[in-house]
Write a protein that holds these residues in place. Structure first.
Motif, PDB file in Angstrom:
ATOM      1  N   ALA A 117     -11.389  -4.237   3.832  1.00 46.28           N
ATOM      2  CA  ALA A 117     -12.202  -3.077   3.472  1.00 46.28           C
ATOM      3  C   ALA A 117     -12.473  -3.003   1.966  1.00 46.28           C
ATOM      4  O   ALA A 117     -13.108  -2.058   1.506  1.00 46.28           O
ATOM      5  N   GLN A 118     -11.963  -3.977   1.212  1.00 43.22           N
ATOM      6  CA  GLN A 118     -12.117  -4.056  -0.238  1.00 43.22           C
ATOM      7  C   GLN A 118     -11.584  -2.817  -0.947  1.00 43.22           C
ATOM      8  O   GLN A 118     -12.190  -2.300  -1.890  1.00 43.22           O
ATOM      9  N   VAL A 119     -10.450  -2.332  -0.471  1.00 43.85           N
ATOM     10  CA  VAL A 119      -9.777  -1.204  -1.103  1.00 43.85           C
ATOM     11  C   VAL A 119      -8.952  -1.749  -2.263  1.00 43.85           C
ATOM     12  O   VAL A 119      -8.268  -2.756  -2.134  1.00 43.85           O
ATOM     13  N   ARG A 120      -9.029  -1.074  -3.402  1.00 44.43           N
ATOM     14  CA  ARG A 120      -8.259  -1.526  -4.562  1.00 44.43           C
ATOM     15  C   ARG A 120      -6.840  -0.977  -4.460  1.00 44.43           C
ATOM     16  O   ARG A 120      -6.537   0.087  -4.991  1.00 44.43           O
ATOM     17  N   ALA A 121      -6.028  -1.719  -3.749  1.00 44.26           N
ATOM     18  CA  ALA A 121      -4.631  -1.327  -3.574  1.00 44.26           C
ATOM     19  C   ALA A 121      -3.770  -2.575  -3.658  1.00 44.26           C
ATOM     20  O   ALA A 121      -4.156  -3.647  -3.203  1.00 44.26           O
ATOM     21  N   VAL A 122      -2.598  -2.411  -4.261  1.00 45.86           N
ATOM     22  CA  VAL A 122      -1.633  -3.500  -4.385  1.00 45.86           C
ATOM     23  C   VAL A 122      -0.435  -3.141  -3.513  1.00 45.86           C
ATOM     24  O   VAL A 122       0.102  -2.036  -3.616  1.00 45.86           O
ATOM     25  N   PHE A 123      -0.041  -4.066  -2.670  1.00 47.81           N
ATOM     26  CA  PHE A 123       1.085  -3.846  -1.771  1.00 47.81           C
ATOM     27  C   PHE A 123       2.263  -4.693  -2.237  1.00 47.81           C
ATOM     28  O   PHE A 123       2.109  -5.887  -2.507  1.00 47.81           O
ATOM     29  N   ALA A 124       3.423  -4.058  -2.328  1.00 45.94           N
ATOM     30  CA  ALA A 124       4.632  -4.758  -2.766  1.00 45.94           C
ATOM     31  C   ALA A 124       5.794  -4.310  -1.901  1.00 45.94           C
ATOM     32  O   ALA A 124       5.760  -3.246  -1.265  1.00 45.94           O
ATOM     33  N   ARG A 125       6.826  -5.135  -1.887  1.00 43.28           N
ATOM     34  CA  ARG A 125       8.043  -4.774  -1.147  1.00 43.28           C
ATOM     35  C   ARG A 125       9.241  -5.179  -1.978  1.00 43.28           C
ATOM     36  O   ARG A 125       9.161  -6.060  -2.840  1.00 43.28           O
TER      37      ARG A 125
END
Length: 157
Positions: A117-125
């Protein structure tokens, strides 16, 4: 019938008993400690290698659509700074938590959807327990004791 022979003991003075007791004891040999050789060069090379890996990890560019494994507090702060105005979503988990394993699968699916969806989000764990099963520095800093926990950082805050 079984008979037990009676052996009489001659009367001894207290000093004689004490001397006999000490005579029966044997001295333990003194253990000698040999010098331990520590290879300082190898130790310094390993420390340098760990420092280089840490620096490379901090210099990594953010890749949208990929879940980043956060190692320590400095890495998390670097990640948040690089994200800028993007949303940073961090999932805190432990390897032994069954609910966390399911969450991480869903977390990866959300990351893929955000990329599509081209959302500007960074996912981390981040694993709350280190390799020695002690609380990590991030879990101590944020006072996280119950996995799974999800933090949202928006605009670097």
């Amino acid at each position: 019938a079984l008979t037990v022979p009676f052996v009489s003991r001659p009367q001894c003075s207290r000093a004689q008993v004490h001397a006999a007791w000490h005579h029966g004891r044997q001295r333990q040999p003194v253990q000698q400690v040999h010098a331990i050789h520590i290879d300082r060069r190898q130790h310094m090379e390993l420390a340098w290698k760990r420092q280089q890996e840490r620096d490379d990890r901090l210099k990594q560019q953010l890749v949208l659509g990929k879940v980043v494994e956060v190692q320590d507090l400095e890495h998390l702060e670097s990640l948040i700074d690089k994200a800028g105005s993007s949303l940073v979503v961090v999932a805190f988990y432990t390897r032994s938590c069954g609910v966390c394993k399911e969450l991480l699968k869903e977390f990866q699916a959300m990351c893929d959807e955000a990329k599509a969806a081209q959302v500007r989000a960074v996912f981390a764990r981040h694993n709350l327990l280190d390799e020695f099963d002690s609380w990590s520095d991030i879990s101590v800093w944020h006072k996280i004791r119950v996995p799974p926990t999800i933090f949202f950082y928006d605009g670097g805050a």
